[in-house]
Design an enzyme around this catalytic site. Structure first.
Site, PDB file in Angstrom:
ATOM      1  N   THR A   1     -18.075   2.642  17.858  1.00 34.65           N
ATOM      2  CA  THR A   1     -16.680   2.562  18.322  1.00 34.65           C
ATOM      3  C   THR A   1     -15.686   2.993  17.256  1.00 34.65           C
ATOM      4  O   THR A   1     -14.516   3.238  17.566  1.00 34.65           O
ATOM      5  CB  THR A   1     -16.337   1.119  18.706  1.00 34.65           C
ATOM      6  OG1 THR A   1     -16.434   0.308  17.530  1.00 34.65           O
ATOM      7  CG2 THR A   1     -17.295   0.569  19.760  1.00 34.65           C
TER       8      THR A   1
ATOM      9  N   ASP B   1     -20.122   6.151  -0.575  1.00 39.41           N
ATOM     10  CA  ASP B   1     -21.398   6.707  -1.028  1.00 39.41           C
ATOM     11  C   ASP B   1     -21.224   7.524  -2.307  1.00 39.41           C
ATOM     12  O   ASP B   1     -22.071   7.482  -3.203  1.00 39.41           O
ATOM     13  CB  ASP B   1     -22.015   7.592   0.061  1.00 39.41           C
ATOM     14  CG  ASP B   1     -22.708   6.768   1.133  1.00 39.41           C
ATOM     15  OD1 ASP B   1     -23.077   5.603   0.845  1.00 39.41           O
ATOM     16  OD2 ASP B   1     -22.849   7.269   2.253  1.00 39.41           O
TER      17      ASP B   1
ATOM     18  N   ARG C   1     -16.927  -0.021   9.435  1.00 38.37           N
ATOM     19  CA  ARG C   1     -16.647   0.697  10.687  1.00 38.37           C
ATOM     20  C   ARG C   1     -17.850   0.615  11.591  1.00 38.37           C
ATOM     21  O   ARG C   1     -18.944   1.010  11.207  1.00 38.37           O
ATOM     22  CB  ARG C   1     -16.398   2.188  10.401  1.00 38.37           C
ATOM     23  CG  ARG C   1     -15.079   2.478   9.827  1.00 38.37           C
ATOM     24  CD  ARG C   1     -14.666   3.903  10.086  1.00 38.37           C
ATOM     25  NE  ARG C   1     -15.564   4.919   9.556  1.00 38.37           N
ATOM     26  CZ  ARG C   1     -15.332   6.208   9.678  1.00 38.37           C
ATOM     27  NH1 ARG C   1     -14.278   6.635  10.330  1.00 38.37           N
ATOM     28  NH2 ARG C   1     -16.159   7.091   9.155  1.00 38.37           N
TER      29      ARG C   1
ATOM     30  N   ASP D   1     -18.227  10.852   2.278  1.00 45.19           N
ATOM     31  CA  ASP D   1     -18.142   9.386   2.337  1.00 45.19           C
ATOM     32  C   ASP D   1     -17.766   8.873   0.942  1.00 45.19           C
ATOM     33  O   ASP D   1     -18.571   8.940   0.006  1.00 45.19           O
ATOM     34  CB  ASP D   1     -19.492   8.808   2.787  1.00 45.19           C
ATOM     35  CG  ASP D   1     -19.390   7.308   3.028  1.00 45.19           C
ATOM     36  OD1 ASP D   1     -19.028   6.572   2.083  1.00 45.19           O
ATOM     37  OD2 ASP D   1     -19.635   6.870   4.165  1.00 45.19           O
TER      38      ASP D   1
HETATM   39  N1  URA Z   1     -14.526   7.235   5.201  1.00 44.72           N
HETATM   40  C1  URA Z   1     -14.963   8.085   4.238  1.00 44.72           C
HETATM   41  O1  URA Z   1     -15.472   7.655   3.211  1.00 44.72           O
HETATM   42  N2  URA Z   1     -14.816   9.410   4.451  1.00 44.72           N
HETATM   43  C2  URA Z   1     -14.236   9.929   5.556  1.00 44.72           C
HETATM   44  O2  URA Z   1     -14.104  11.143   5.665  1.00 44.72           O
HETATM   45  C3  URA Z   1     -13.802   9.014   6.538  1.00 44.72           C
HETATM   46  C4  URA Z   1     -13.954   7.674   6.340  1.00 44.72           C
END
Ligand code: URA
Length: 210
Positions: A109, A204, A105, A201
């Site tokens: 943007t 992560d 991502r 995330d």
């Molecule tokens: N990607 C993620 O890992 N967590 C989110 O909340 C949104 C996108």
């Protein structure tokens, strides 16, 4: 949300998702929970696969018994967080072939930028299950589905652990033909594109990178 969105309400899935959401859950437990949730999602996503009867001999008698028929499967992981779901899916679908799509991502943007695409040669003959644990804006999933359709695939399903209503709407608008399985649809996206309350995330937390 419409009949093309399947929310997996099974108590085991919901319980494991709640534990995964908690910020106190360690990396090793989070990874195991994602794997286990993916296993149960594989069970639900394949519920309608066709079967045919074959003749087998048990130690007691000859009988006719069902086996899965129809299209072979391909699991496509959207890198990198999709990989966390892959092992759980393979546990249940050991004959599936595997593809990978690398997308990240753009932090400004939130658009999906592709950097890798590798799928089996016969992918257009397979039922393809796309793995993307977090359907946030939906940009990555929509881009992955578009690329896979461009490769000639006609049978697609999308498996996500969590979705934001915004992400679901975006994917459904672009790909109304693709059914989606999720363990939960959360409240909303925040200004950084994170699902609220979400689980943080996913990449992560799976890989322990933060
Ligand atoms: N990607 C993620 O890992 N967590 C989110 O909340 C949104 C996108």
């Amino acid at each position: 949300m419409n009949e093309n969105v399947h929310v997996i309400t099974h108590p085991l899935v919901q319980h494991k998702l709640t534990v995964a959401r908690s910020e106190d859950t360690t990396t090793d437990n989070f990874r195991r929970l994602v794997r286990e949730i993916a296993q149960m999602m594989a069970y639900e996503i394949t519920r309608d696969l066709p079967t045919e009867l074959i003749t087998i001999k048990t130690p007691v008698a000859t009988c006719q018994a069902p086996v899965i028929s129809g299209k072979k499967l391909c699991l496509v992981s959207i890198l990198r967080a999709g990989t966390g779901m892959l092992d759980g899916m393979i546990d249940l679908l050991p004959n599936a072939r595997i593809g990978h799509i690398g997308l990240y991502r753009d932090p400004e943007t939130l658009k999906a930028i592709e950097y890798y695409f590798k799928v089996p040669d016969d992918v257009q003959d397979r039922l393809v299950i796309v793995l993307d644990p977090m359907l946030a804006t939906g940009n990555s999933a929509a881009a992955a589905l578009a690329h896979l359709k461009g490769a000639g695939i006609t049978s697609l399903r999308l498996a996500c652990i969590l979705a934001a209503p915004e992400g679901l709407a975006a994917v459904q608008a672009e790909h109304p033909d693709v059914p989606i399985w999720v363990a939960a649809v959360d409240e909303r996206l925040n200004d950084h594109g994170y699902i609220v309350p979400g689980l943080g995330d996913a990449g992560d937390r799976i890989f322990g990178t933060k």
